[in-house]
Structure formats: C-alpha cells, structure tokens
Design an enzyme around this catalytic site. Structure first.
Site, PDB file in Angstrom:
ATOM      1  N   TYR A 124       0.771  -1.271   0.163  1.00  0.00           N
ATOM      2  CA  TYR A 124       0.131  -0.044   0.085  1.00  0.00           C
ATOM      3  C   TYR A 124       0.595   1.340  -0.015  1.00  0.00           C
ATOM      4  CZ  TYR A 124      -4.519  -2.383   0.752  1.00  0.00           C
ATOM      5  OH  TYR A 124      -5.572  -3.309   0.619  1.00  0.00           O
ATOM      6  N   LYS A 191       4.031 -14.183   5.775  1.00  0.00           N
ATOM      7  CA  LYS A 191       4.294 -14.996   4.529  1.00  0.00           C
ATOM      8  C   LYS A 191       5.734 -15.210   4.411  1.00  0.00           C
ATOM      9  CE  LYS A 191       2.736 -18.056   0.942  1.00  0.00           C
ATOM     10  NZ  LYS A 191       2.039 -19.246   1.369  1.00  0.00           N
ATOM     11  N   ASP A 225      -1.747 -18.122   4.762  1.00  0.00           N
ATOM     12  CA  ASP A 225      -2.647 -18.932   4.176  1.00  0.00           C
ATOM     13  C   ASP A 225      -3.366 -19.800   5.095  1.00  0.00           C
ATOM     14  OD1 ASP A 225      -0.129 -19.738   4.048  1.00  0.00           O
ATOM     15  OD2 ASP A 225      -0.208 -20.741   2.212  1.00  0.00           O
ATOM     16  N   ASP A 249      -5.758  -6.110   5.661  1.00  0.00           N
ATOM     17  CA  ASP A 249      -6.969  -5.719   4.843  1.00  0.00           C
ATOM     18  C   ASP A 249      -8.104  -6.791   4.618  1.00  0.00           C
ATOM     19  OD1 ASP A 249      -8.541  -3.707   4.001  1.00  0.00           O
ATOM     20  OD2 ASP A 249      -7.630  -3.301   2.071  1.00  0.00           O
TER      21      ASP A 249
END
Ligand code: NAD
Length: 362
Positions: A124, A191, A225, A249
C-alpha cells in the site's frame, strides 16, 4: 464536555451512514460539534484533488475525525484518499475489533478478536511502475543486472517495502493494546517462508518485540494461508492479531464475514497525534443513495471514537443499544442474514430510528 470532531462523510453510502451516526451520537448524550470536511471524487472539481489540504488541516486542528468511505477508481485514476490520509497524518495503526453480535446472523457466536494492521507501508506504499514506461523498463533491467531475477518486460510493478521501524511500532502497539485491554495473546501473520526480506523481517522484528512482553502476553505466528483456514474453522482461537498492511486488509473483510458482514465491522486509524475512525467497508456503490446501507459499522466506529475522547458512558450506551436492537431482531437491514427473520428488511433510516429509540429508553 463539548468536543469538536472532524466529520468526513465521504461518498456512496458514507453520506447515509454518517447522517445515521450523527443522530445516534446526539442521542447518546455526548456533546459533539461536527466540523464537516470533504474528501473523494467530488472534491476534484472544486479543489483539484480528492483530498483537500483543508480537510487534512481540520483533522490536525481537532486531532480526532470520523470518516465515511471514499470511492477509489479501480485500476486507473486517482490514488486512494484513505491511503493518502493515513500516510499524511502518520496514522500507522489500523485497529479493527471484530465481535459476534447475537442476532446479527454471524457464522460463529464466540468471535472476539482484534485486527491490528500496519497502515503505512507494504504493497500500500503506493510505489508503482506502470507497464511499458521508461522507468518500469529501467527497473526491470536494473533487477536483471543485479542478478536478482528476470521480470517479463511487459510487467507492471508494485513495490512492497517493510521496515524495521514501522514493524516495531505496529507490534509494540499490538502488545500494549493487549495489555491495556486485558487480552492474552498476540499472533503475527506473515508469508515469511516466501518473502524472506519483507515478511521475514516483519516476523523477526515481531519475535524480538514479543520478548519484551513475554511475562504478560503470549505470542505465536501464522503463515497467512494457514491463518485464513484457521480463521474460517475456529476464529475463537485468535485474540489480538498483528498484520502487515495487505494481509490485514484482507483478513478484516474475512473476519467481518464470519460475524455477519461488512455492515457490522468498525475500525480506527490511529497515530501518535491523530485518530481517524472509520468502518471497514467501502462506499458500496451498488446500494448507495437507496437508504439500504447498514450504518452499524460506522455507529460502532463512533463508539470507538467516543471511548478515545473519554466519553465512555456515551460509547457504552451506543454499544448496549446496538446489542439490544439486534437481539430484538425486529429492525434489521437487508444485509443481515438470520435464519428466521422477524421482519422484512428495514431501511438505514428505520434501523437508526429503532436505535435512537432504544438509547432514549435506556
Ligand atoms: P464495499 O465494502 O463498498 O462493498 C462490498 C459489498 O458489501 C457490497 O455488496 C456492498 O453493498 C456491501 N456492503 C458494504 N458495506 C455495507 C453496509 N454498510 N451495509 C450493507 N451492505 C454493505 O467494497 P467494494 O465494493 O470493494 O468497494 C467500493 C468502493 O469503496 C471502492 O471504490 C473501494 O476502493 C472503496 N473503499 C473505500 C474504503 C474506505 O474509504 N475506507 C474501504 C474499502 C473500499
């Protein structure tokens, strides 16, 4: 005590939910003077920008604002007003509590978690190179020369910066928040197995910060995940969860969906000096202007704002009234899916009328 608060109604359903929120806050007994400030596409003609300096200055002056959503064109056009506002006021925390509301049709009745999302960097950050431009091609060549990897020449590129400083700030905030709110655990989501230098950094800083709090608050981490699957199967296992910007988000909408939808999910953008409260949802162009929006998310954001300025009784009154209206089940907007509806879907105005009546009867 009278407070001046900046109100940015935004556009789309923001106009309707902001008006509903103002009525509910007035009924709660808090004395708020609203300083109305504009943002969004409609400002471009008058101010030449979707985020006028006057609006930023109003927040700087009052220190506190509540905002409706602002539409961001997809793929092209101006950059997000929301992202720009967060960056210009250094609102580095996006705080989004998610709770089951009995009678609101959530899939789980025992969700009580808080999303703490880093708000200023990650994908972002707005550092992007458009496909086919000279700069994009130069960057692709540079990366190739560094031996860092080959990127197809016809690629667009978005940069994902994650810094030690911003990560430390957000993880510190998450632990302090957990302590203040009497919570037990902070989970960092990442991640790091794939993005070793961005998410890997986020995780290693989070682990370091966690050591400062290990006597008070438990810490664990989840790969994003696996986190999503765990959330869908049993969200009650999570308490305070800290995320880099993008995953935070996405997880916010996921969590909102588990408790009944975006119409119920409040939030706040917080910095060291300023705070801007806003619902998780966007401007919902599909229902805007039809008096169909559920204003609960913005009303609960206002309750967070009232807590922030010390109007705790007014905030409590609003939250209790929201719980009562959902428990009664006779005034529910169309987005609320309960197995046995006691009423036809009501309008935003009619829901707000019921909420105001409930507050006045308390
Ligand atoms: P959205 O949140 O506006 O809508 C997603 C779905 O949820 C729609 O079907 C909508 O009708 C429904 N919904 C959302 N809020 C609701 C409410 N209060 N009551 C009833 N139903 C509700 O997401 P989107 O469609 O992806 O985005 C629309 C626009 O909003 C985009 O331009 C996006 O950039 C912008 N946006 C702004 C903000 C913000 O200002 N903070 C946040 C998210 C999206």
């Amino acid at each position: 005590m009278r407070h001046t608060v900046t109100l940015i109604p935004g556009d789309g359903i923001g106009v309707e939910t902001s008006a509903a929120m103002q009525r509910v806050v007035a009924a709660s007994g808090a004395e708020i003077e609203w300083e109305i400030a504009q943002a969004g596409a409609a400002c471009i003609e008058t101010y030449g920008t979707p985020l006028p300096e006057e609006t930023i200055n109003s927040v700087r002056r009052n220190k506190v604002a509540i905002k409706g959503p602002c539409t961001t064109p997809v793929g092209t056009g101006f950059r997000s007003v929301n992202v720009a506002l967060r960056k210009s006021l250094n609102l580095y925390v996006n705080l989004r509590p998610v709770m089951s509301i009995p009678g609101a049709g959530g899939r789980y009745s025992d969700v009580n978690l808080v999303i703490v999302r880093e708000n200023t960097e990650d994908l972002y950050a707005g550092i992007e190179f458009e496909e086919g431009t000279e700069k994009a091609l130069e960057l692709i060549d540079f990366i190739d020369e560094q031996g860092a990897g080959r990127i197809a020449k016809d690629s667009g590129i978005s940069i994902k910066p994650i810094s030690i400083t911003a990560t430390k700030n957000i993880v510190d905030f998450a632990f302090n928040y957990a302590i203040k709110q009497g919570r037990n655990k902070v989970t960092a989501v990442h991640k790091a197995n794939i993005m070793k230098y961005s998410d890997g950094l986020f995780l290693s800083v989070a682990r370091d910060v966690a050591k400062d709090y290990e006597d008070h608050i438990d810490f664990d981490d989840k790969i994003v995940d696996a986190f999503c699957m765990n959330m869908v199967m049993d969200p009650s296992q999570f308490d305070v969860i800290v995320f880099p910007n993008l995953y935070g988000d996405i997880a916010s909408d996921l969590a909102a969906g588990l408790v009944g939808g975006l119409g119920l999910a409040p939030g706040a953008n917080i910095g060291k000096e300023y705070a801007v409260f806003e619902a998780v949802h966007g401007s919902a162009p599909d229902i805007a202007g039809k008096d169909l929006a559920n204003p609960t998310a913005q009303i609960l954001s206002a309750a967070m704002m009232l807590d922030h300025i010390g109007e705790r009784e007014a905030a409590l009154r609003i939250r209790s009234a929201v719980l009562a209206v959902y428990a009664q089940g006779t005034h529910l907007t169309g987005d609320i899916r309960v197995p046995e509806r006691k009423c036809e879907p009501v309008t935003c105005s009619s829901f707000t009328d019921a909420l105001v009546r409930q507050i006045e009867a308390m």
